[in-house]
Design a protein around this motif. Structure first.
Motif, PDB file in Angstrom:
ATOM      1  N   PHE A  24       0.826  -1.223   0.000  1.00 13.60           N
ATOM      2  CA  PHE A  24       0.000   0.000   0.000  1.00 13.60           C
ATOM      3  C   PHE A  24       0.854   1.265   0.000  1.00 13.60           C
ATOM      4  CE2 PHE A  24      -2.424  -3.130   2.752  1.00 13.60           C
ATOM      5  CZ  PHE A  24      -3.120  -3.666   1.688  1.00 13.60           C
ATOM      6  N   THR A  25       2.037   1.201  -0.645  1.00 12.24           N
ATOM      7  CA  THR A  25       3.022   2.283  -0.566  1.00 12.24           C
ATOM      8  C   THR A  25       2.501   3.615  -1.098  1.00 12.24           C
ATOM      9  OG1 THR A  25       4.577   0.535  -1.146  1.00 12.24           O
ATOM     10  CG2 THR A  25       5.462   2.772  -1.037  1.00 12.24           C
ATOM     11  N   TYR A  26       1.803   3.574  -2.229  1.00 15.56           N
ATOM     12  CA  TYR A  26       1.426   4.840  -2.884  1.00 15.56           C
ATOM     13  C   TYR A  26      -0.094   5.043  -2.876  1.00 15.56           C
ATOM     14  CZ  TYR A  26       6.162   4.187  -4.708  1.00 15.56           C
ATOM     15  OH  TYR A  26       7.518   3.984  -4.819  1.00 15.56           O
ATOM     16  N   ILE A  27      -0.753   4.488  -1.850  1.00 15.40           N
ATOM     17  CA  ILE A  27      -2.211   4.628  -1.787  1.00 15.40           C
ATOM     18  C   ILE A  27      -2.552   6.061  -1.348  1.00 15.40           C
ATOM     19  CG2 ILE A  27      -4.287   3.872  -0.531  1.00 15.40           C
ATOM     20  CD1 ILE A  27      -3.381   1.731  -2.477  1.00 15.40           C
ATOM     21  N   PRO A  28      -3.456   6.729  -2.052  1.00 15.61           N
ATOM     22  CA  PRO A  28      -3.790   8.110  -1.689  1.00 15.61           C
ATOM     23  C   PRO A  28      -4.419   8.208  -0.303  1.00 15.61           C
ATOM     24  CG  PRO A  28      -4.746   7.499  -3.802  1.00 15.61           C
ATOM     25  CD  PRO A  28      -4.200   6.253  -3.212  1.00 15.61           C
ATOM     26  N   PRO A  29      -4.143   9.301   0.414  1.00 17.69           N
ATOM     27  CA  PRO A  29      -4.747   9.476   1.730  1.00 17.69           C
ATOM     28  C   PRO A  29      -6.266   9.430   1.625  1.00 17.69           C
ATOM     29  CG  PRO A  29      -3.220  11.285   1.218  1.00 17.69           C
ATOM     30  CD  PRO A  29      -3.326  10.449  -0.007  1.00 17.69           C
ATOM     31  N   GLY A  30      -6.902   8.817   2.606  1.00 19.81           N
ATOM     32  CA  GLY A  30      -8.366   8.777   2.615  1.00 19.81           C
ATOM     33  C   GLY A  30      -8.927   7.488   2.046  1.00 19.81           C
ATOM     34  N   PHE A  31      -8.076   6.665   1.447  1.00 15.41           N
ATOM     35  CA  PHE A  31      -8.606   5.422   0.877  1.00 15.41           C
ATOM     36  C   PHE A  31      -8.762   4.316   1.923  1.00 15.41           C
ATOM     37  CE2 PHE A  31      -8.157   5.691  -4.029  1.00 15.41           C
ATOM     38  CZ  PHE A  31      -9.490   6.080  -4.098  1.00 15.41           C
ATOM     39  N   GLY A  32      -8.179   4.504   3.118  1.00 16.43           N
ATOM     40  CA  GLY A  32      -8.412   3.612   4.253  1.00 16.43           C
ATOM     41  C   GLY A  32      -8.287   2.144   3.918  1.00 16.43           C
ATOM     42  N   ILE A  33      -9.353   1.401   4.221  1.00 14.50           N
ATOM     43  CA  ILE A  33      -9.291  -0.060   4.056  1.00 14.50           C
ATOM     44  C   ILE A  33      -9.656  -0.514   2.642  1.00 14.50           C
ATOM     45  CG2 ILE A  33      -9.762  -0.558   6.491  1.00 14.50           C
ATOM     46  CD1 ILE A  33     -12.660  -1.323   5.474  1.00 14.50           C
ATOM     47  N   ILE A  34      -9.920   0.438   1.743  1.00 13.37           N
ATOM     48  CA  ILE A  34     -10.367   0.041   0.395  1.00 13.37           C
ATOM     49  C   ILE A  34      -9.382  -0.925  -0.282  1.00 13.37           C
ATOM     50  CG2 ILE A  34     -10.861   0.915  -1.946  1.00 13.37           C
ATOM     51  CD1 ILE A  34     -12.330   3.238  -0.531  1.00 13.37           C
TER      52      ILE A  34
END
Ligand code: NAP
Length: 325
Positions: free
Chosen positions: A49-59
């Protein structure tokens, strides 16, 4: 067969070399002997989950497996040779050289992988090396998707944030191909590679004065995760301008909906569908020398964890390739 397997989410060290059963193609699948795969931000996201945008949480966990990865072998992009075909396959035959992407299927970090014949898999032009072909789809499809959604026109001005990245380097070249005038933002160390792709102006985001050099643009393609904001960027857009939020999260999704009904500056958010038609278009451009891919470093399959570590260190200048066989 040899494969790189991971049983839990985490840093590159979770990727381990193991012996796995060779997959058997279903009636509509081809079995591919993998020649090259790549490391992309997509692979790093599915691993850690290195580059997951903030706010995507558990998606991401809902998508890839809640407690542990649903698919044990990573690898979205690949090139290779078809060695077996399912009974109903008509587009490919054994011996065909192919390349493509399969974000929903993964499995390219292995000696063999099965992919549906209907997936984003096409014949590899003979002029493309296995390394180049393997590196084309992820950044290429994303860049093309956003520029087409933005309805780019000749003569428009385009600003690319993250111009030295996997998506950015191809976005600069495609924007130039479509007749736009391009400004790229990246670190000073990678300015020359961005300039070589045709960007008229290249700005260093670490230079405290760089913002004073920004002008107004018709399209902004923003690939920088965690720092992007339409609110900050809209003042840089001309009337009718489009903000392409490549690395955006829920906020940009909402902004896209709001700007679709009000205001003359639009937010574009989303992901490309992985299709053969766009791969043909991109491969044709590479074959004609109108699109260039930069292979920074290649690693053998056994060193895939090191390749991920290298990719995430941020020093890469171009594609990081896994040479499988
Ligand atoms: N929507 C989609 O379908 C889609 C598809 C692909 C990727 N993505 C997302 O898009 C993002 C970028 O992907 P990528 O593969 O291009 O990543 P990448 O190869 O890591 O490139 C990111 C680039 O951003 C630059 N950068 C970092 N901080 C910056 C700043 N403050 N200002 C300007 N540039 C900055 C870096 O430049 P330097 O190295 O020069 O410092 C780097 O080259 C990722 O978050 C990825 O998950 C989304």
């Amino acid at each position: 067969m040899k494969a790189i397997v991971y049983d839990s989410y985490g840093p590159p060290e979770v990727l381990k070399l193991k012996e796995m059963p060779k997959p058997i193609p279903g009636p509509r699948e081809v079995l591919i002997r993998v020649k090259a795969a790549t490391v992309t931000t997509g692979d790093c996201n599915i691993r850690g989950f290195t580059y997951i945008p903030p706010g995507f949480g558990i998606i991401p966990r809902l998508m890839f497996g809640f407690r542990k990865p649903g698919k044990q072998i990573l690898g979205t992009e690949l090139s290779g040779v078809v060695v077996e075909t399912g009974a109903s396959v008509s587009l490919f035959k054994p011996g065909d050289e192919v390349f493509g992407i399969g974000s929903a299927y993964l499995g390219a970090y292995a000696e063999y992988v099965c992919r549906p014949e209907s997936s984003a898999l096409i014949h590899k032009p003979v002029t493309l090396s296995y390394e180049t072909a393997a590196s084309l789809s992820f950044g290429g499809l994303t860049a093309l998707y956003f520029l087409q959604k933005a309805k780019i026109k000749p003569g428009e001005s385009v600003l690319v944030r993250g111009a030295s990245g996997g998506v950015g380097l191809i976005t600069v070249q495609l924007a130039r191909y479509f007749g736009a005038c391009v400004t790229g933002i990246c670190s000073a160390e990678k300015g020359s590679i961005v300039r070589s792709t045709g960007a008229e102006t290249v700005l260093d985001y670490k230079d405290p004065d760089y913002q004073s050099q920004l002008k107004k643009y018709d399209i902004i393609v923003d690939t920088v995760v965690g720092h992007n904001s339409f609110c900050d960027m809209r003042k840089l857009l001309n009337p009718g301008g489009r903000y392409c939020s490549v690395a955006g999260g829920p906020k940009e999704m909402l902004q896209m909906m709001l700007t679709s009904v009000a205001g003359n500056k639009k937010v574009i958010f989303g992901s490309p569908q992985e299709r053969k038609a766009e791969l043909h278009f991109l491969a044709d451009l590479v074959s004609k020398g109108q699109l260039q891919l930069f292979i920074d470093k290649s690693f053998p399959l056994e060193e895939t964890a090191i390749a991920h570590e290298y990719f995430e260190s941020g020093v890469k200048m171009g594609q990081v390739v896994i040479n499988v066989s």
